[in-house]
Design an enzyme around this catalytic site. Structure first.
Site, PDB file in Angstrom:
ATOM      1  N   HIS A  10       0.876  -1.184   0.000  1.00  0.00           N
ATOM      2  CA  HIS A  10       0.000   0.000   0.000  1.00  0.00           C
ATOM      3  C   HIS A  10       0.914   1.235   0.000  1.00  0.00           C
ATOM      4  O   HIS A  10       2.039   1.178   0.532  1.00  0.00           O
ATOM      5  CB  HIS A  10      -0.815  -0.050   1.296  1.00  0.00           C
ATOM      6  CG  HIS A  10      -1.876   0.987   1.419  1.00  0.00           C
ATOM      7  ND1 HIS A  10      -1.605   2.264   1.833  1.00  0.00           N
ATOM      8  CD2 HIS A  10      -3.206   0.939   1.209  1.00  0.00           C
ATOM      9  CE1 HIS A  10      -2.726   2.958   1.876  1.00  0.00           C
ATOM     10  NE2 HIS A  10      -3.720   2.174   1.500  1.00  0.00           N
ATOM     11  N   ASP A  39       3.286  -4.447   8.103  1.00  0.00           N
ATOM     12  CA  ASP A  39       2.033  -3.702   7.999  1.00  0.00           C
ATOM     13  C   ASP A  39       0.891  -4.714   8.112  1.00  0.00           C
ATOM     14  O   ASP A  39       0.626  -5.471   7.181  1.00  0.00           O
ATOM     15  CB  ASP A  39       2.019  -2.969   6.650  1.00  0.00           C
ATOM     16  CG  ASP A  39       0.671  -2.351   6.329  1.00  0.00           C
ATOM     17  OD1 ASP A  39      -0.295  -2.579   7.077  1.00  0.00           O
ATOM     18  OD2 ASP A  39       0.580  -1.647   5.307  1.00  0.00           O
ATOM     19  N   GLN A  94      -4.265  -5.241   6.890  1.00  0.00           N
ATOM     20  CA  GLN A  94      -5.234  -6.168   6.285  1.00  0.00           C
ATOM     21  C   GLN A  94      -5.220  -7.536   6.951  1.00  0.00           C
ATOM     22  O   GLN A  94      -6.079  -8.361   6.643  1.00  0.00           O
ATOM     23  CB  GLN A  94      -4.956  -6.333   4.778  1.00  0.00           C
ATOM     24  CG  GLN A  94      -5.171  -5.075   3.958  1.00  0.00           C
ATOM     25  CD  GLN A  94      -6.623  -4.614   3.939  1.00  0.00           C
ATOM     26  OE1 GLN A  94      -7.558  -5.378   4.216  1.00  0.00           O
ATOM     27  NE2 GLN A  94      -6.832  -3.349   3.606  1.00  0.00           N
ATOM     28  N   LYS A 107     -10.368  -1.233  10.650  1.00  0.00           N
ATOM     29  CA  LYS A 107     -10.515  -2.427   9.803  1.00  0.00           C
ATOM     30  C   LYS A 107     -10.839  -3.647  10.673  1.00  0.00           C
ATOM     31  O   LYS A 107     -10.962  -4.755  10.197  1.00  0.00           O
ATOM     32  CB  LYS A 107      -9.245  -2.665   8.997  1.00  0.00           C
ATOM     33  CG  LYS A 107      -8.952  -1.539   7.988  1.00  0.00           C
ATOM     34  CD  LYS A 107      -7.851  -1.919   7.049  1.00  0.00           C
ATOM     35  CE  LYS A 107      -7.208  -0.741   6.351  1.00  0.00           C
ATOM     36  NZ  LYS A 107      -7.996  -0.155   5.292  1.00  0.00           N
ATOM     37  N   CYS A 153      -4.817   2.297  -3.679  1.00  0.00           N
ATOM     38  CA  CYS A 153      -3.591   2.848  -3.079  1.00  0.00           C
ATOM     39  C   CYS A 153      -2.427   1.872  -3.209  1.00  0.00           C
ATOM     40  O   CYS A 153      -1.600   1.750  -2.288  1.00  0.00           O
ATOM     41  CB  CYS A 153      -3.792   3.225  -1.613  1.00  0.00           C
ATOM     42  SG  CYS A 153      -5.096   4.394  -1.349  1.00  0.00           S
TER      43      CYS A 153
HETATM   44  N1  C6P Z   1      -6.222   0.325   2.943  1.00  0.00           N
HETATM   45  C1  C6P Z   1      -8.022  -0.087   1.400  1.00  0.00           C
HETATM   46  O1  C6P Z   1      -9.107   0.174   0.885  1.00  0.00           O
HETATM   47  P1  C6P Z   1      -4.978   3.632   7.322  1.00  0.00           P
HETATM   48  O2  C6P Z   1      -5.618   4.441   6.229  1.00  0.00           O
HETATM   49  O3  C6P Z   1      -3.803   4.338   7.937  1.00  0.00           O
HETATM   50  O4  C6P Z   1      -5.950   3.097   8.319  1.00  0.00           O
HETATM   51  O5  C6P Z   1      -4.414   2.317   6.592  1.00  0.00           O
HETATM   52  C2  C6P Z   1      -3.537   2.423   5.518  1.00  0.00           C
HETATM   53  C3  C6P Z   1      -3.245   1.077   4.956  1.00  0.00           C
HETATM   54  C4  C6P Z   1      -1.969   0.560   5.118  1.00  0.00           C
HETATM   55  N2  C6P Z   1      -1.652  -0.681   4.681  1.00  0.00           N
HETATM   56  C5  C6P Z   1      -2.551  -1.462   4.084  1.00  0.00           C
HETATM   57  C6  C6P Z   1      -2.157  -2.831   3.658  1.00  0.00           C
HETATM   58  C7  C6P Z   1      -3.859  -0.982   3.878  1.00  0.00           C
HETATM   59  O6  C6P Z   1      -4.742  -1.765   3.274  1.00  0.00           O
HETATM   60  C8  C6P Z   1      -4.214   0.321   4.311  1.00  0.00           C
HETATM   61  C9  C6P Z   1      -5.574   0.876   4.046  1.00  0.00           C
HETATM   62  C10 C6P Z   1      -7.575   0.697   2.610  1.00  0.00           C
HETATM   63  O7  C6P Z   1      -7.310  -0.992   0.976  1.00  0.00           O
HETATM   64  C11 C6P Z   1      -7.797   2.162   2.427  1.00  0.00           C
HETATM   65  S1  C6P Z   1      -6.734   2.852   1.192  1.00  0.00           S
END
Ligand code: C6P
Length: 404
Positions: A121, A198, A201, A224, A362
């Site tokens: 991401h 990270d 997910q 999430k 993203c």
């Molecule tokens: N992915 C998706 O629709 P935040 O926004 O900080 O809570 O998470 C960012 C982020 C970082 N790493 C991974 C693997 C992610 O999937 C995400 C967030 C969402 O896939 C929103 S872009």
């Protein structure tokens, strides 16, 4: 007993209609829905004990502080961290990664190497690129194959004594691939590099054991995991958190301030400047209680059933291609239909009440790899049903007919 009907009763939003149709929510990888147990916790906080924490001698402040610290300890238990001060509250995964990337500059010199995976991401790419610009460190990429799996032999070739940090997602948001992080961590440690995983997910589907993984940093977002937005967690090994300089300066992160010199507070406060998202942190704890009351293994098993059911049904649609075909996958299906723009499919299925995400998610490097502008992504949670998948498949077929 996994009782899907009972579970669905916990989510008020699942009763609503969208465009006249019952909501089918398949955008869980973007953000999960919130059970009433977590909503009640938020209402209780603002109705009964809203106060700033770690500051007041008054009862309300102490009550809020106790609940906030209890939540930290719940999160510690969930991730199996050894100490609660290794759990830093953040505003989410992005914040956690930036916090580490910012501080890690102190340990880097020109020519040092950082390794990232090809399926990250943007949150786990851009902060490190910024760090490389500042320090002269070099960013190297572990490539992936057509199934959306990392090529581990290439990873082994990239590692050397100059490698200082490896960062990789536990599970890809765009492909659903579960990466072999145990091996990734061990190989990095063999050359003395630290590892940040990270887990944005992964945490909605499984319980990471940070001690067993021996990971240096692990980040995730509450929103999430059935919790609220604006709160997340950074786990860091004590030795790393002690070495890492603070990210932001301000109240609560200090031991002593004079105009000549400031000394910093102990962990975890050193990384928690300013008034935090108090209600969010407490509600994150409630979300973890909720997930554990269902059971992460039960969640994973049901979601796997949904994944298999949906994959089979979608694959029968002519011209449909699924991106991310690893055997090690969670309940994310990214797909396109030949000759049809993903955005058009997303728009039409929304008219039928089905929420999916479209675009590059993203994760533009993944889209570049497959030479596509984006995909339609359906991501399932434990409160979804096979009947809802039937609705998705019918809606995609209808969209295909309209757009072909
Ligand atoms: N992915 C998706 O629709 P935040 O926004 O900080 O809570 O998470 C960012 C982020 C970082 N790493 C991974 C693997 C992610 O999937 C995400 C967030 C969402 O896939 C929103 S872009």
């Amino acid at each position: 007993m996994f009782d899907i009907n009972k579970i669905r009763e916990d989510f008020p939003i699942l009763k609503r209609k969208v465009n006249g149709y019952p909501l089918v929510y398949f955008d869980n990888a973007a953000t999960s829905q919130t059970p009433k147990q977590v909503i009640d916790c938020i209402v209780d906080y603002y109705s009964n004990y809203n106060a700033n924490i770690h500051r007041g001698v008054h009862s309300l402040s102490q009550e809020a502080t106790d609940k906030y610290e209890q939540a930290r300890n719940k999160i510690r238990g969930h991730f199996n961290a050894a100490r609660s001060y290794e759990i830093i509250f953040t505003s989410g995964t992005t914040h956690g990664i930036n916090l580490v990337a910012n501080g890690f500059g102190s340990f880097l010199k020109e020519g040092d190497e950082l390794i990232v995976s090809a399926m990250e991401h943007h949150s786990n790419i851009v902060p490190w690129q910024m760090l490389c610009e500042r320090t002269g460190a070099i960013l190297k990429v572990i490539p992936m194959d057509e199934n959306g799996e990392l090529i581990m032999s290439s990873y082994k070739e990239l590692l050397n004594e100059n490698t200082k940090l490896v960062f990789c997602n536990h599970i890809s948001n765009a492909l659903g691939t579960v990466n072999p992080i145990e091996e990734i961590i061990q190989l990095a440690h063999n050359v003395g590099a630290a590892v940040l995983i990270d887990g944005a997910q992964a945490c909605p589907h499984l319980k990471p054991d940070v001690q067993k993984l021996d990971v240096d940093f692990y980040v995730a977002s509450a929103h999430k995991m059935c919790g609220p937005t604006g709160v997340g967690v950074l786990y860091g090994k004590e030795e790393w958190l002690n070495k890492l300089p603070p990210y932001q300066g301000g109240g609560e992160m200090i031991a002593e301030v004079t105009f000549e010199k400031t000394t910093y507070a102990d962990l975890p406060h050193k990384f928690e400047a300013g008034t935090p998202n108090i209600c969010g942190g407490i509600a994150f704890g409630a979300a973890i209680d909720y997930l554990n009351s269902i059971g992460m293994e039960e969640i994973m098993a049901w979601e796997h059933e949904l994944l298999e059911y949906a994959t089979k049904a979608l694959e029968e649609i002519e011209g449909l291609r699924i991106y991310g075909t690893s055997k090690h996958k969670t309940s994310v299906i990214s797909f396109n239909i030949e000759g049809v723009h993903p955005y058009d499919i997303g728009t039409i299925v929304d008219k039928l009440g089905v929420a999916v995400r479209t675009g590059h998610h993203c994760a533009q490097p993944i889209m570049d790899y497959f030479k596509i502008p984006g995909t339609v992504r359906a991501s399932f949670a434990f409160y979804n049903t096979k009947e809802e998948i039937d609705v998705l498949v019918a809606a995609v077929k209808k969209a295909h007919l309209m757009l072909a």
